[in-house]
Design a protein around this motif. Sequence first.
Motif, PDB file in Angstrom:
ATOM      1  N   LEU A 110       0.830  -1.204   0.000  1.00 50.49           N
ATOM      2  CA  LEU A 110       0.000   0.000   0.000  1.00 50.49           C
ATOM      3  C   LEU A 110       0.864   1.253   0.000  1.00 50.49           C
ATOM      4  CD1 LEU A 110      -2.668  -1.161   2.611  1.00 50.49           C
ATOM      5  CD2 LEU A 110      -2.914  -1.094   0.128  1.00 50.49           C
ATOM      6  N   LEU A 111       1.917   1.260   0.825  1.00 51.93           N
ATOM      7  CA  LEU A 111       2.810   2.420   0.897  1.00 51.93           C
ATOM      8  C   LEU A 111       3.604   2.620  -0.386  1.00 51.93           C
ATOM      9  CD1 LEU A 111       4.329   2.125   4.503  1.00 51.93           C
ATOM     10  CD2 LEU A 111       2.936   4.010   3.648  1.00 51.93           C
ATOM     11  N   SER A 112       3.884   1.525  -1.088  1.00 54.53           N
ATOM     12  CA  SER A 112       4.781   1.591  -2.240  1.00 54.53           C
ATOM     13  C   SER A 112       4.223   2.432  -3.382  1.00 54.53           C
ATOM     14  CB  SER A 112       5.060   0.177  -2.759  1.00 54.53           C
ATOM     15  OG  SER A 112       3.916  -0.347  -3.419  1.00 54.53           O
ATOM     16  N   GLY A 113       2.896   2.461  -3.522  1.00 54.87           N
ATOM     17  CA  GLY A 113       2.299   3.179  -4.637  1.00 54.87           C
ATOM     18  C   GLY A 113       2.322   2.401  -5.926  1.00 54.87           C
ATOM     19  N   PHE A 114       2.853   1.177  -5.911  1.00 53.42           N
ATOM     20  CA  PHE A 114       2.804   0.342  -7.106  1.00 53.42           C
ATOM     21  C   PHE A 114       1.339   0.007  -7.396  1.00 53.42           C
ATOM     22  CE2 PHE A 114       7.245  -1.391  -5.905  1.00 53.42           C
ATOM     23  CZ  PHE A 114       7.856  -0.295  -6.491  1.00 53.42           C
ATOM     24  N   LEU A 115       0.917   0.178  -8.609  1.00 51.70           N
ATOM     25  CA  LEU A 115      -0.505   0.091  -8.943  1.00 51.70           C
ATOM     26  C   LEU A 115      -1.003  -1.337  -9.141  1.00 51.70           C
ATOM     27  CD1 LEU A 115      -0.828   3.129 -11.371  1.00 51.70           C
ATOM     28  CD2 LEU A 115      -1.409   3.010  -8.946  1.00 51.70           C
ATOM     29  N   ASP A 116      -0.097  -2.274  -9.415  1.00 56.36           N
ATOM     30  CA  ASP A 116      -0.498  -3.658  -9.618  1.00 56.36           C
ATOM     31  C   ASP A 116      -1.092  -4.210  -8.323  1.00 56.36           C
ATOM     32  OD1 ASP A 116      -0.831  -6.278 -10.246  1.00 56.36           O
ATOM     33  OD2 ASP A 116       1.217  -6.629 -10.941  1.00 56.36           O
ATOM     34  N   LYS A 117      -2.332  -4.658  -8.370  1.00 47.47           N
ATOM     35  CA  LYS A 117      -3.000  -5.132  -7.150  1.00 47.47           C
ATOM     36  C   LYS A 117      -2.585  -6.552  -6.776  1.00 47.47           C
ATOM     37  CE  LYS A 117      -7.036  -2.135  -7.519  1.00 47.47           C
ATOM     38  NZ  LYS A 117      -8.516  -2.038  -7.575  1.00 47.47           N
ATOM     39  N   GLN A 118      -1.918  -7.231  -7.685  1.00 44.28           N
ATOM     40  CA  GLN A 118      -1.435  -8.574  -7.367  1.00 44.28           C
ATOM     41  C   GLN A 118      -0.029  -8.500  -6.806  1.00 44.28           C
ATOM     42  OE1 GLN A 118      -1.742 -10.733 -11.073  1.00 44.28           O
ATOM     43  NE2 GLN A 118      -3.755 -11.554 -10.509  1.00 44.28           N
ATOM     44  N   PHE A 119       0.245  -9.313  -5.799  1.00 41.73           N
ATOM     45  CA  PHE A 119       1.604  -9.415  -5.288  1.00 41.73           C
ATOM     46  C   PHE A 119       1.785 -10.794  -4.666  1.00 41.73           C
ATOM     47  CE2 PHE A 119      -0.891  -7.382  -1.919  1.00 41.73           C
ATOM     48  CZ  PHE A 119      -0.636  -8.207  -0.827  1.00 41.73           C
ATOM     49  N   LEU A 120       3.032 -11.206  -4.573  1.00 41.83           N
ATOM     50  CA  LEU A 120       3.375 -12.502  -4.001  1.00 41.83           C
ATOM     51  C   LEU A 120       4.254 -12.285  -2.776  1.00 41.83           C
ATOM     52  CD1 LEU A 120       3.465 -15.620  -4.179  1.00 41.83           C
ATOM     53  CD2 LEU A 120       5.457 -15.375  -5.672  1.00 41.83           C
ATOM     54  N   PHE A 121       3.836 -12.860  -1.656  1.00 42.24           N
ATOM     55  CA  PHE A 121       4.643 -12.781  -0.441  1.00 42.24           C
ATOM     56  C   PHE A 121       5.638 -13.933  -0.452  1.00 42.24           C
ATOM     57  CE2 PHE A 121       5.370 -14.106   4.001  1.00 42.24           C
ATOM     58  CZ  PHE A 121       6.072 -12.990   4.427  1.00 42.24           C
ATOM     59  N   TRP A 122       6.926 -13.599  -0.485  1.00 41.81           N
ATOM     60  CA  TRP A 122       7.986 -14.596  -0.580  1.00 41.81           C
ATOM     61  C   TRP A 122       8.576 -14.901   0.791  1.00 41.81           C
ATOM     62  CZ3 TRP A 122       9.317 -16.533  -5.477  1.00 41.81           C
ATOM     63  CH2 TRP A 122      10.382 -17.442  -5.496  1.00 41.81           C
ATOM     64  N   GLY A 123       8.560 -13.923   1.681  1.00 38.69           N
ATOM     65  CA  GLY A 123       9.205 -14.098   2.983  1.00 38.69           C
ATOM     66  C   GLY A 123      10.709 -13.907   2.861  1.00 38.69           C
ATOM     67  N   PHE A 124      11.478 -14.680   3.624  1.00 42.44           N
ATOM     68  CA  PHE A 124      12.933 -14.567   3.621  1.00 42.44           C
ATOM     69  C   PHE A 124      13.552 -15.433   2.535  1.00 42.44           C
ATOM     70  CE2 PHE A 124      11.988 -13.200   7.928  1.00 42.44           C
ATOM     71  CZ  PHE A 124      12.913 -12.180   8.137  1.00 42.44           C
ATOM     72  N   LEU A 125      14.551 -14.892   1.857  1.00 31.60           N
ATOM     73  CA  LEU A 125      15.390 -15.697   0.974  1.00 31.60           C
ATOM     74  C   LEU A 125      16.314 -16.561   1.829  1.00 31.60           C
ATOM     75  CD1 LEU A 125      16.543 -12.923  -1.541  1.00 31.60           C
ATOM     76  CD2 LEU A 125      14.976 -14.808  -2.081  1.00 31.60           C
ATOM     77  N   PRO A 126      16.859 -17.658   1.264  1.00 25.13           N
ATOM     78  CA  PRO A 126      17.910 -18.377   1.994  1.00 25.13           C
ATOM     79  C   PRO A 126      19.042 -17.407   2.340  1.00 25.13           C
ATOM     80  CG  PRO A 126      17.196 -19.637   0.085  1.00 25.13           C
ATOM     81  CD  PRO A 126      16.546 -18.280  -0.030  1.00 25.13           C
ATOM     82  N   HIS A 127      19.744 -17.675   3.418  1.00 26.11           N
ATOM     83  CA  HIS A 127      20.760 -16.731   3.888  1.00 26.11           C
ATOM     84  C   HIS A 127      21.935 -16.589   2.934  1.00 26.11           C
ATOM     85  CE1 HIS A 127      19.299 -17.362   8.313  1.00 26.11           C
ATOM     86  NE2 HIS A 127      18.388 -16.845   7.525  1.00 26.11           N
ATOM     87  N   LYS A 128      22.318 -17.694   2.280  1.00 25.99           N
ATOM     88  CA  LYS A 128      23.505 -17.633   1.421  1.00 25.99           C
ATOM     89  C   LYS A 128      23.515 -18.816   0.470  1.00 25.99           C
ATOM     90  CE  LYS A 128      26.190 -19.850   5.113  1.00 25.99           C
ATOM     91  NZ  LYS A 128      27.356 -19.719   6.021  1.00 25.99           N
ATOM     92  N   GLY A 129      24.509 -18.826  -0.393  1.00 26.08           N
ATOM     93  CA  GLY A 129      24.737 -19.971  -1.262  1.00 26.08           C
ATOM     94  C   GLY A 129      23.911 -19.971  -2.534  1.00 26.08           C
ATOM     95  N   THR A 130      23.956 -21.129  -3.201  1.00 26.47           N
ATOM     96  CA  THR A 130      23.305 -21.294  -4.497  1.00 26.47           C
ATOM     97  C   THR A 130      21.800 -21.093  -4.402  1.00 26.47           C
ATOM     98  OG1 THR A 130      25.021 -22.874  -5.149  1.00 26.47           O
ATOM     99  CG2 THR A 130      22.997 -22.849  -6.453  1.00 26.47           C
ATOM    100  N   GLN A 131      21.190 -21.602  -3.333  1.00 24.67           N
ATOM    101  CA  GLN A 131      19.739 -21.477  -3.183  1.00 24.67           C
ATOM    102  C   GLN A 131      19.314 -20.010  -3.120  1.00 24.67           C
ATOM    103  OE1 GLN A 131      17.076 -23.636  -3.289  1.00 24.67           O
ATOM    104  NE2 GLN A 131      18.655 -24.972  -4.115  1.00 24.67           N
ATOM    105  N   ARG A 132      20.103 -19.199  -2.442  1.00 25.00           N
ATOM    106  CA  ARG A 132      19.785 -17.765  -2.379  1.00 25.00           C
ATOM    107  C   ARG A 132      19.829 -17.151  -3.781  1.00 25.00           C
ATOM    108  NH1 ARG A 132      19.642 -13.541   1.385  1.00 25.00           N
ATOM    109  NH2 ARG A 132      20.223 -11.505   0.545  1.00 25.00           N
TER     110      ARG A 132
END
Length: 205
Positions: A110-132
């Motif tokens: 809401l604060l961002s002002g991005f107009l696209d009403k769709q969004f995906l909550f990803w949470g935290f990325l892996p801390h390091k390495g290939t998976q990140r």
Amino acid sequence: LETLNNSEIVFCEDTRVSKQLFKLLQERFSFFFQKQTQTKREFISLHQHNEDYILHNLDIDIFQRNVIYLSDAGTPGISDPGSKLIQFAITHQIDFEILPGATASIIAPLLSGFLDKQFLFWGFLPHKGTQRSLQLNEVMNSDTNIILYEAPHRIDKLIMEIASIDKNRELFFAKELTKKFQNYYKGTAQEILTQFESINSKGEW
């Protein structure tokens, strides 16, 4: 207020933070919030490092009393402890309710002002390495706005990683939403990377 006031057992991430909350409520809402001594209300620490142990050794009879769970900030179970407690309750057929409070993953779009009403909550990325690296590239190639959480000691790393992939990507960075030191920044990855040279990165992003 009623739920907190009637609680007898308080599971919480940090007992010090939760006790301070109760003290604050008793001061601000004394007309409603009954003052209770610490001996009447029991505080039990339940966090990511001890959640499995606590639940494995928990006497189910504790739920004969009024039990609540508080995270330090945000919503329990959303990148915070709490999900396993919910699973425990479901497995043991314990009735429960959820009372959501302020949640950064909803406030930030809401604060961002991005107009696209769709969004995906990803949470935290892996801390390091290939998976990140793999997950960040997946995020960067998404057609949908993505919400990431990041710890303060990795936030500089994240903006550098994003800028190295696409320095012109439009971003919105927010920290400590709804709290005393709330702040946010919007611009291209390169612009925010430059701002980060003088930004205090402490806090939840």
